[in-house]
Design an enzyme around this catalytic site. Structure first.
Site, PDB file in Angstrom:
ATOM      1  CG  ASP A 159     -15.003   2.071  -2.358  1.00 23.29           C
ATOM      2  OD1 ASP A 159     -14.004   1.605  -2.903  1.00 23.29           O
ATOM      3  OD2 ASP A 159     -14.976   2.604  -1.238  1.00 23.29           O
ATOM      4  CG  HIS A 187     -12.061   2.229   1.192  1.00 21.96           C
ATOM      5  ND1 HIS A 187     -12.521   2.319  -0.102  1.00 21.96           N
ATOM      6  CD2 HIS A 187     -10.775   2.652   1.153  1.00 21.96           C
ATOM      7  CE1 HIS A 187     -11.549   2.783  -0.881  1.00 21.96           C
ATOM      8  NE2 HIS A 187     -10.474   2.977  -0.138  1.00 21.96           N
TER       9      HIS A 187
HETATM   10  P1  NAD Z   1       0.468  11.078  -0.269  1.00 16.04           P
HETATM   11  O1  NAD Z   1       1.604  10.264   0.243  1.00 16.04           O
HETATM   12  O2  NAD Z   1       0.583  11.726  -1.601  1.00 16.04           O
HETATM   13  O3  NAD Z   1       0.133  12.220   0.778  1.00 16.04           O
HETATM   14  C1  NAD Z   1      -0.020  11.962   2.130  1.00 16.04           C
HETATM   15  C2  NAD Z   1       0.412  13.205   2.871  1.00 16.04           C
HETATM   16  O4  NAD Z   1       0.149  12.996   4.246  1.00 16.04           O
HETATM   17  C3  NAD Z   1       1.921  13.507   2.729  1.00 16.04           C
HETATM   18  O5  NAD Z   1       2.084  14.839   2.262  1.00 16.04           O
HETATM   19  C4  NAD Z   1       2.444  13.335   4.158  1.00 16.04           C
HETATM   20  O6  NAD Z   1       3.487  14.250   4.467  1.00 16.04           O
HETATM   21  C5  NAD Z   1       1.186  13.596   4.971  1.00 16.04           C
HETATM   22  N1  NAD Z   1       1.213  13.017   6.311  1.00 16.04           N
HETATM   23  C6  NAD Z   1       1.737  11.846   6.712  1.00 16.04           C
HETATM   24  N2  NAD Z   1       1.593  11.691   8.034  1.00 16.04           N
HETATM   25  C7  NAD Z   1       0.929  12.787   8.483  1.00 16.04           C
HETATM   26  C8  NAD Z   1       0.497  13.216   9.752  1.00 16.04           C
HETATM   27  N3  NAD Z   1       0.708  12.490  10.852  1.00 16.04           N
HETATM   28  N4  NAD Z   1      -0.143  14.404   9.844  1.00 16.04           N
HETATM   29  C9  NAD Z   1      -0.352  15.168   8.744  1.00 16.04           C
HETATM   30  N5  NAD Z   1       0.058  14.823   7.512  1.00 16.04           N
HETATM   31  C10 NAD Z   1       0.691  13.636   7.377  1.00 16.04           C
HETATM   32  O7  NAD Z   1      -0.836  10.146  -0.191  1.00 16.04           O
HETATM   33  P2  NAD Z   1      -2.250  10.391  -0.895  1.00 16.04           P
HETATM   34  O8  NAD Z   1      -2.221   9.765  -2.237  1.00 16.04           O
HETATM   35  O9  NAD Z   1      -2.657  11.813  -0.741  1.00 16.04           O
HETATM   36  O10 NAD Z   1      -3.171   9.437   0.013  1.00 16.04           O
HETATM   37  C11 NAD Z   1      -3.430   9.739   1.361  1.00 16.04           C
HETATM   38  C12 NAD Z   1      -4.196   8.596   2.017  1.00 16.04           C
HETATM   39  O11 NAD Z   1      -5.488   8.465   1.438  1.00 16.04           O
HETATM   40  C13 NAD Z   1      -3.535   7.218   1.875  1.00 16.04           C
HETATM   41  O12 NAD Z   1      -3.630   6.522   3.102  1.00 16.04           O
HETATM   42  C14 NAD Z   1      -4.379   6.543   0.807  1.00 16.04           C
HETATM   43  O13 NAD Z   1      -4.324   5.144   0.890  1.00 16.04           O
HETATM   44  C15 NAD Z   1      -5.748   7.078   1.171  1.00 16.04           C
HETATM   45  N6  NAD Z   1      -6.785   6.972   0.145  1.00 16.04           N
HETATM   46  C16 NAD Z   1      -8.049   6.664   0.554  1.00 16.04           C
HETATM   47  C17 NAD Z   1      -9.083   6.567  -0.359  1.00 16.04           C
HETATM   48  C18 NAD Z   1     -10.490   6.208   0.071  1.00 16.04           C
HETATM   49  O14 NAD Z   1     -11.351   6.008  -0.804  1.00 16.04           O
HETATM   50  N7  NAD Z   1     -10.819   6.116   1.338  1.00 16.04           N
HETATM   51  C19 NAD Z   1      -8.830   6.817  -1.708  1.00 16.04           C
HETATM   52  C20 NAD Z   1      -7.531   7.135  -2.107  1.00 16.04           C
HETATM   53  C21 NAD Z   1      -6.508   7.209  -1.154  1.00 16.04           C
HETATM   54  C1  LMR Z   2      -8.451   3.574  -3.476  1.00 20.97           C
HETATM   55  O1  LMR Z   2      -9.472   2.917  -3.291  1.00 20.97           O
HETATM   56  O2  LMR Z   2      -8.090   3.965  -4.599  1.00 20.97           O
HETATM   57  C2  LMR Z   2      -7.611   3.959  -2.282  1.00 20.97           C
HETATM   58  O3  LMR Z   2      -8.128   3.413  -1.106  1.00 20.97           O
HETATM   59  C3  LMR Z   2      -6.168   3.661  -2.444  1.00 20.97           C
HETATM   60  C4  LMR Z   2      -5.888   2.189  -2.340  1.00 20.97           C
HETATM   61  O4  LMR Z   2      -4.963   1.821  -1.605  1.00 20.97           O
HETATM   62  O5  LMR Z   2      -6.589   1.413  -2.993  1.00 20.97           O
END
Ligand code: NAD
Ligand code: LMR
Length: 327
Positions: A159, A187
């Site tokens: 962000d 967030h």
């Molecule tokens: P994705 O679905 O591509 O990958 C998630 C992975 O986590 C998958 O491979 C899945 O098998 C694994 N997983 C699920 N449960 C699990 C567990 N209990 N233990 C270990 N692994 C597990 O998703 P992504 O695009 O990589 O996003 C992951 C997370 O990050 C999401 O919750 C997304 O919203 C979040 N995210 C946060 C931010 C932020 O700024 N804070 C930014 C982008 C994404």
């Molecule tokens: C983001 O900010 O891109 C991530 O937290 C994914 C989402 O759900 O917005």
């Protein structure tokens, strides 16, 4: 050779994992002289895909990468970890808010917190990325017996970077001219990117841009809704920029913050700026030694900022209430 830093990553076969592991292994996170070990954690069905990612790591022949372990066992995965990056969890889809994921993802973080308490290194630091990351971090922190609360973080660096980039474009400057960018609160779509205290070439961003209507009505919603805009455009949530946010967060927590600057990360609130003690909330943070952090004091909070911060903190309190059974 320096002692390697051991980094555990959950969800390592996911989208963010795929963008993150190669940057850790290349030295982008801890610098070009620091060897690393990777402990990669996935759920059982994703282990074959994770093996493919490891084949690609092998094929890079990274000079800094020492040891790679893949596992679905949390204690093995967090063993002697100096940094734990909790990425694994389900991302939201178009039309969802991040806290719609609480019921789906929240419970993942109880067992992970417990295993971190049992198995990680004494100096472990934990960064939660999986959404809703602030409250997932709160859950993990509550279950990680013996790990000080100051070692838990949730990511708002993406962000911050988004906000810097938007301000830079509007002001016609490079993004590196924007400093002191604080994201306050959650967030989520209530986060407050504080354009009053942000600076462009050392001068208040509000003053440089000189258009409060744009800042309030266009800039704030653009930053708050950027994650949704990316999901709409890409059909999947941000991944490369999120991985970059993880690299930047760890770098900023492990290297001294330049004089006068600060950065955004959600920490366990010590009660600063009227933010309830114990909530995982984003605020202006700096570190002088790259190990301990402090909340920057004296940031001006006017009535507009106060109302925005309070709204985001109210949402964090509501999320906390919603997961009270897990705390
Ligand atoms: P994705 O679905 O591509 O990958 C998630 C992975 O986590 C998958 O491979 C899945 O098998 C694994 N997983 C699920 N449960 C699990 C567990 N209990 N233990 C270990 N692994 C597990 O998703 P992504 O695009 O990589 O996003 C992951 C997370 O990050 C999401 O919750 C997304 O919203 C979040 N995210 C946060 C931010 C932020 O700024 N804070 C930014 C982008 C994404
Ligand atoms: C983001 O900010 O891109 C991530 O937290 C994914 C989402 O759900 O917005």
């Amino acid at each position: 050779m320096k002692t390697p830093i051991t980094v555990s990553v959950t969800g390592a076969a996911g989208q963010i994992g795929y963008a993150l592991l190669f940057r850790i292994a290349s030295g982008a996170m801890f610098g070009p002289e620091q060897p690393v070990n990777l402990r990669l954690i996935e759920i059982e069905p994703a282990l074959p895909a994770l093996e493919g990612v490891v084949m690609e790591l092998d094929d890079c022949a990274f000079p800094l990468l020492q040891d790679v372990v893949t596992t679905a066992d949390l204690d093995e995965g967090f063993k002697e970890a100096n940094w734990v990056l909790l990425v694994g969890s389900v991302p939201r889809k178009d039309g969802m808010e991040r806290n719609d994921l609480l019921g789906i993802n929240g419970k993942i973080f109880t067992g992970q917190g417990e295993a971190i308490g049992r198995s990680a290194a004494e100096d472990v630091r934990v960064l939660v990325v999986g959404n809703p990351c602030n409250t997932n971090c709160l859950i993990a922190m509550h279950h990680a017996s013996g790990v000080p609360k100051e070692r838990f973080f949730a990511m708002t660096m993406l962000d911050e970077n988004r906000a810097k980039s938007q301000l830079a474009v509007k002001a016609g400057v490079h993004s590196s001219a924007v400093t002191n960018m604080c994201i306050w609160g959650n967030h989520s779509s209530t986060q407050y990117p504080d354009f009053y205290s942000a600076k462009i070439n050392g001068v208040s961003a509000a003053e440089v841009i000189g258009d409060e209507a744009w800042l309030k009505e266009t800039f704030i919603p653009a930053v708050q809704q950027r994650g949704s805009a990316i999901i709409k455009a890409r059909g999947a949530s941000s991944a490369a920029s999120a991985a970059n946010g993880v690299v930047d967060t760890v770098k900023r927590l492990t290297t001294p913050t330049p004089a006068g600057d600060w950065f955004s990360v959600a920490v366990c609130s010590p009660g600063a700026y009227g933010i309830d003690e114990g909530l995982i909330a984003s605020m202006p943070i700096r570190t002088d030694d790259g190990e301990t952090w402090s909340v920057v004091e004296g940031v001006q909070v006017n009535a507009f900022s106060r109302a925005k911060i309070d709204a985001s903190v109210a949402e964090l309190n509501a999320e906390k209430d919603a997961v009270s059974a897990l705390l």
